[in-house]
Design an enzyme around this catalytic site. Structure first.
Site, mmCIF file in Angstrom:
data_model
loop_
_atom_site.group_PDB
_atom_site.id
_atom_site.type_symbol
_atom_site.label_atom_id
_atom_site.label_comp_id
_atom_site.label_asym_id
_atom_site.label_seq_id
_atom_site.Cartn_x
_atom_site.Cartn_y
_atom_site.Cartn_z
ATOM 1 N N SER A 136 36.448 44.158 50.650
ATOM 2 C CA SER A 136 37.586 44.921 50.145
ATOM 3 C C SER A 136 38.807 44.002 50.021
ATOM 4 O O SER A 136 38.742 42.994 49.329
ATOM 5 C CB SER A 136 37.853 46.130 51.049
ATOM 6 O OG SER A 136 38.743 47.037 50.448
ATOM 7 N N GLU A 256 31.401 53.021 45.079
ATOM 8 C CA GLU A 256 32.494 52.541 45.914
ATOM 9 C C GLU A 256 33.504 53.616 46.306
ATOM 10 O O GLU A 256 34.128 53.524 47.352
ATOM 11 C CB GLU A 256 33.233 51.415 45.191
ATOM 12 C CG GLU A 256 32.434 50.132 45.037
ATOM 13 C CD GLU A 256 32.407 49.290 46.302
ATOM 14 O OE1 GLU A 256 32.974 49.712 47.314
ATOM 15 O OE2 GLU A 256 31.808 48.209 46.259
ATOM 16 N N HIS A 375 32.035 52.797 49.640
ATOM 17 C CA HIS A 375 32.832 51.627 50.000
ATOM 18 C C HIS A 375 32.732 51.364 51.501
ATOM 19 O O HIS A 375 32.970 52.247 52.320
ATOM 20 C CB HIS A 375 34.291 51.883 49.618
ATOM 21 C CG HIS A 375 35.174 50.682 49.717
ATOM 22 N ND1 HIS A 375 34.994 49.561 48.940
ATOM 23 C CD2 HIS A 375 36.251 50.416 50.508
ATOM 24 C CE1 HIS A 375 35.927 48.664 49.233
ATOM 25 N NE2 HIS A 375 36.694 49.163 50.186
#
Length: 491
Positions: A136, A256, A375
């Site tokens: 990320s 995600e 995610h």
């Protein structure tokens, strides 16, 4: 470093999220520039590969302390280092000072890498085999270091998980976010010198806590370009192939955003999304993509994006609309910049490996059926959560994963450490144990192969090729950029 007082406000009530995101971290401070070293061999002659973890959190939160790096370290021949860097206002606030244009958090990472070069041999590590990896916001940071001339020679391989630098940028000298902060702290903005003098008198905690809404921060609190760290925008550096020549492993997850829109301004539930909601919110979502091109007009691409993603045969199908809306976010935030960076790295004939993590984790069985890998799901496997022992006996487990998922965790660790060791996720030379993993094909400009990472992995070719060309070639042209056509050296 920044933490949150409650888990519930983030929708992270499950204990496994608390352990990953907040474990061992009970406070936050600007005085955070520490690192942790995990090693099984304190010999200066061990020469183990070194993996330096850059934590995620959108560059506004996170900590080195919240990842159990002792698990992959104990199971593999590797030294792991987890580092802190300043985040949010304290890490990325732009000023007009020549020696402080912004990017302080990224410069903190460079300082940590310099420390690793000078000291890691004392912990059994090989300073000539350093891999930086992150997820990320940490993946963004890793990609920015791959692009930065200031980081040349400080690492030899890189891994970006769910984050590559196709992101909004701030031109050096643009202090709009600093003025926003000043207003929140009752400082004048009419005089730059008076504004800065007032800000310097404020307690660090007050400066850290004044955070704009997420969209504002991502548009105006982003990396600064035009300085020594980033002489040009990440997009320009990638398209010009001006990247550090290091082996690169990079990829993203298949879903995600789960049930959340990319800029978190609308919840995407099982009822789907109306056409009106789609068209009303799309321009805001697209700012994430267009703001990497300074001065671009998002309105130039709204209709082309609608034409590209909306199914003319199902114009009012709310489930189909929702799913395509999420795909736009995944493509712009993750897939398209990942492909662009993979192409830039592969152009230098270094070893590049791309993946898409696809496994739907059984532990999250309550999730909506359309969510495959959300995610951050990859982190549970990479850091060995399925392997955490329980308290009821030698065959008990702390968290309820399947046996297949425990094998997937071991496979991911092996792929990552093999890459850090040898530049090839398939090469287990020097491994503590050899695993019979699916062959991961090397990404090249001609083949564009990647690995579909799952409990049963398989190879794929040219991930979403049409959509990737749309975002990496057609859309930039609409925004006034000169673009190299696939397979051509002409700009």
């Amino acid at each position: 470093m920044m933490d949150f007082s409650t888990y519930e406000e983030l929708g992270l009530e499950d204990p496994i999220f608390k352990e990953m995101l907040f474990w061992r971290s009970t406070s936050s401070s600007e005085d955070c520039l520490f690192l942790n070293v995990y090693t099984s061999k304190l010999s200066s002659t061990s020469n183990l590969p070194v993996m330096v973890w850059v934590h995620g959190g959108a560059m506004v939160m996170g900590s080195a302390d919240t990842y159990p790096a002792e698990i992959p370290t104990a199971l593999n021949n590797v030294v792991m280092v987890t580092i802190n860097y300043r985040v949010g206002n304290l890490g990325f606030l732009p000023t007009l000072e020549e020696d402080a244009p912004g990017n302080f958090g990224l410069l903190d990472v460079i300082k940590a890498l310099q420390w690793v070069q000078a000291n890691i041999r004392n912990f059994g590590g090989d300073p000539d085999r350093v891999t930086i990896f992150g997820e990320s916001g940490g993946g963004w940071a890793v990609s920015l270091l791959v692009l930065s001339p200031m980081a040349t020679g400080l690492f030899h391989r890189a891994i970006s998980q769910s984050g590559v630098a196709g992101m909004p940028i701030t031109q050096k000298g643009n202090i709009r976010r600093t003025e926003y902060l000043a207003g929140g702290l009752n400082c004048t903005t009419s005089s730059y010198d008076e504004m800065m003098s007032c800000l310097r008198e404020k307690p660090g905690q007050d400066v850290a806590e004044v955070v704009a809404d997420f969209t504002f921060f991502m548009r105006h609190g982003s990396p600064v370009v035009g300085d020594k760290f980033l002489p040009e925008s990440p997009w320009d550096l990638m398209t010009k192939k001006q990247v550090n020549k290091v082996d690169y492993l990079l990829g993203s997850n298949s879903n995600e955003f789960g049930n959340q829109s990319p800029n978190m301004n609308i919840v995407l539930d099982e009822d789907g999304m109306t056409r009106a909601e789609f068209e009303d919110t799309l321009p805001t979502e697209l700012l994430w993509y267009t703001d990497q091109f300074l001065g671009s007009d998002v309105n130039l691409i709204v209709q082309p994006v609608i034409d590209q993603y909306m199914d003319p045969d199902r114009p009012d199908d709310q489930i189909a609309i929702r799913d395509q809306y999420v795909q736009i976010g995944i493509d712009t935030w993750f897939r398209a910049p990942t492909v662009l960076m993979a192409q830039a790295a592969a152009d230098h004939a270094v070893r590049v490996y791309q993946y898409e993590f696809k496994h739907r984790t059984s532990y999250f069985a309550s999730r909506a059926p359309h969510i495959e890998a959300d995610h951050g799901d990859d982190l549970f496997y990479l850091f060995g959560f399925p392997l955490m022992p329980g308290e009821t006996g030698p065959d008990s487990w702390k968290y309820n994963f399947t046996e297949e998922e425990r094998e997937l965790s071991l496979d991911m660790m092996a792929y990552w450490v093999n890459f850090a060791t040898n530049g090839d996720p398939n090469d287990s030379t020097g491994s503590a144990r050899v695993r019979n993993t699916t062959n991961w094909p090397r990404y090249t400009l001609s083949s564009q192969e990647y690995l579909k990472l799952d409990v049963t992995s398989s190879a794929g070719v040219k991930i979403r090729e049409t959509r990737m060309k749309f975002w990496n070639e057609e859309v930039p042209r609409l925004l006034g950029k000169k673009v190299r056509t696939s397979g051509s050296d002409e700009l």
